[in-house]
Design a protein around this motif. Structure first.
Motif, PDB file in Angstrom:
ATOM      1  N   LEU A 166       0.827  -1.208   0.000  1.00  0.00           N
ATOM      2  CA  LEU A 166       0.000   0.000   0.000  1.00  0.00           C
ATOM      3  C   LEU A 166       0.863   1.261   0.000  1.00  0.00           C
ATOM      4  O   LEU A 166       0.618   2.209  -0.754  1.00  0.00           O
ATOM      5  N   GLN A 299       1.121  -3.666  -6.750  1.00  0.00           N
ATOM      6  CA  GLN A 299       1.485  -3.230  -5.395  1.00  0.00           C
ATOM      7  C   GLN A 299       0.287  -3.362  -4.459  1.00  0.00           C
ATOM      8  O   GLN A 299       0.396  -3.879  -3.347  1.00  0.00           O
ATOM      9  N   LEU A 300      -0.858  -2.868  -4.905  1.00  0.00           N
ATOM     10  CA  LEU A 300      -2.054  -2.880  -4.061  1.00  0.00           C
ATOM     11  C   LEU A 300      -2.552  -4.299  -3.808  1.00  0.00           C
ATOM     12  O   LEU A 300      -3.032  -4.615  -2.713  1.00  0.00           O
ATOM     13  N   ALA A 303      -1.435  -6.563  -0.729  1.00  0.00           N
ATOM     14  CA  ALA A 303      -1.929  -6.349   0.635  1.00  0.00           C
ATOM     15  C   ALA A 303      -2.880  -7.449   1.130  1.00  0.00           C
ATOM     16  O   ALA A 303      -2.715  -7.948   2.253  1.00  0.00           O
TER      17      ALA A 303
END
Length: 483
Positions: A166, A299-300, A303
């Motif tokens: 994040l 990237q997100l 999480a």
């Protein structure tokens, strides 16, 4: 220190104690735990002080320490692993292109971290034992960690993994600010947070009950904690060392740990976490990009798997504590790893047509990875007698287990993308080997406990003197291994 209302058991204990004191009974006549307190080398006065504190009050003191100590240590752990996690995020933001990396350069960069990590683990714990103020030592380490950028490159705890994706997605938007690429800002900003925490540790991290007395602990609470430490250190009839007195390194104890077979089985269990954990953390953003996602989306999407891993680790630890049984929760986690990597090994070659299944497998892998480490650490600590052996033993186990980090640094080769047969296959193999070691360890602990039950405590004391039993530590027939 007594609470307003005492249980009938507490009242009864005090009544028996008062009767023994009034009649000046010998310490062997004192009831229950009081007998053990005095046998441990405590003075009669200290033993009576400890015995008079009701269980409810003891729990309150422990919880008071937990609320003061655990949040700070949890933040430090998060910061430490957040720093390590970001090389995988930085990689897909252009790190390799900017630095001109090719071939195995990235893998070598990952590996470099583990050499000093492995070499320094045991000496660091031995040095820590000599510090009167642990906050000074830990503060200095964290401060140095934050100002040495290369240390920001490496891996991984579940919570930090969730945060790192994040944060990396947000920070990468700073690309071009100050003429720095986005991946550089990831290291700069999170390194700055580490430096700030390193400075804060000098004042915020509690050192010992003695240093806390008169501050956030009362004198009685501090005295109770010091006496409780003496009782739980696993050493009988040895004089209590003055707080802060410097101790020499016990090399005989060190070699005892080196020759302890359980350390090596536990280290292999640790490695069944380290290899899949480090390998996946270094490569997960790239795996998600291979599914067809953009860098920001990848990237997100890192999480959710790490969030599942964090929940899994917490629930597993709570259940293991509830049932006081470590093996099933470690082995079941390792079994999940076998399933997850079997799916990835079979389906990743055509990953764009198996996105949902492979992303699900990544979640299952994280759910399996993160319960292993807390379970393994607790299992090791519970089965080593005495704080000195525990400190050296846990460091030795982590030192050997972290060799798996070197393996994890090399098993994912870009030339094998997107199938990564070496990466997924090695992770599967280490998880399966860890299962064998955990089951073997459980059997050996069970057999040793059974052997110890062949005689009563008094019968064993006819075979060994108390000094010999004390010297045997966790090899004593009176010692009971935690399963």
């Amino acid at each position: 220190m007594a609470p307003d209302k005492e249980s009938s058991l507490d009242v009864e204990r005090k009544s028996v104690l008062d009767e023994c004191v009034v009649h000046k009974a010998p310490w062997t006549a004192f009831p229950g735990h009081l007998h053990e307190y005095m046998r441990s080398g405590l003075s009669e006065e200290d033993a009576q002080f400890l015995y008079r504190i009701p269980k409810k009050e003891q729990d309150r003191i422990f919880h008071k320490v937990d609320w003061r100590l655990c949040p700070m240590l949890a933040i430090l752990y998060l910061i430490s692993h957040l720093d390590r996690a970001n090389i995988g995020n930085a990689k897909i933001e252009g790190l390799e292109d900017t630095l001109g990396m090719s071939g195995t350069d990235y893998n070598v960069t990952l590996m470099v971290f583990f050499v000093p990590y492995v070499l320094c683990e045991v000496p660091s714990n031995m040095i820590l034992a000599k510090f009167q103020r642990p906050s000074y030592y830990m503060g200095a380490l964290i401060l140095c960690w934050g100002t040495f950028r290369m240390a920001l490159f490496y891996c991984a705890s579940a919570a930090s993994g969730a945060f790192s994706g994040l944060l990396a997605a947000a920070i990468a938007k700073m690309n071009g600010v100050g003429n720095y690429e986005g991946w550089r800002w990831i290291f700069i900003l999170e390194g700055l947070a580490t430096v700030i925490m390193g400075v804060a540790v000098f004042w915020l991290l509690p050192d010992s009950p003695g240093h806390a007395a008169g501050r956030w602990l009362t004198e009685d609470e501090s005295h109770f904690l010091r006496l409780n430490h003496i009782m739980t250190r696993g050493v009988l009839k040895k004089p209590v060392e003055e707080e802060g007195k410097r101790k020499r390194v016990d090399w005989k104890l060190f070699w005892t740990v080196v020759k302890d077979w359980q350390i090596y089985l536990q280290a292999m269990i640790f490695a069944s976490n380290a290899v899949p954990n480090y390998g996946l953390k270094f490569t997960m953003p790239q795996i998600l990009r291979n599914m067809g996602y953009t860098s920001t989306s990848a990237q997100l999407l890192t999480a959710p798997p790490y969030a599942c891993g964090a929940i899994s680790a917490l629930l597993s630890s709570l259940l293991a504590d509830r049932f006081t049984w470590r093996m099933p929760f470690i082995v079941s986690a390792q079994a999940l790893l076998v399933v997850a990597y079997a799916i990835l090994f079979a389906k990743a070659e055509d990953i764009r047509n198996n996105v949902a299944l492979c992303y699900f497998a990544v979640h299952v892998a994280c759910v399996g990875i993160y319960p292993i480490l807390p379970g393994c650490n607790a299992w090791t600590i519970n089965n080593l007698a005495g704080p000195a052996k525990r400190a050296i033993g846990i460091a030795m186990m982590i030192c050997i287990g972290n060799l798996g980090g070197i393996v994890g640094s090399f098993i994912y080769q870009e030339r094998e993308a997107p199938k990564y047969p070496t990466g997924f296959g090695s992770s599967l193999s280490f998880a399966a080997a860890g299962m064998v070691c955990a089951l073997t360890l459980e059997f050996l602990y069970w057999r040793l406990n059974k052997k110890g039950e062949e005689k009563t405590e008094d019968e064993w004391k006819e075979v060994y003197s108390e000094e010999e039993l004390d010297r045997l530590g966790d090899r004593s027939p009176l010692f009971r291994y935690q399963l």
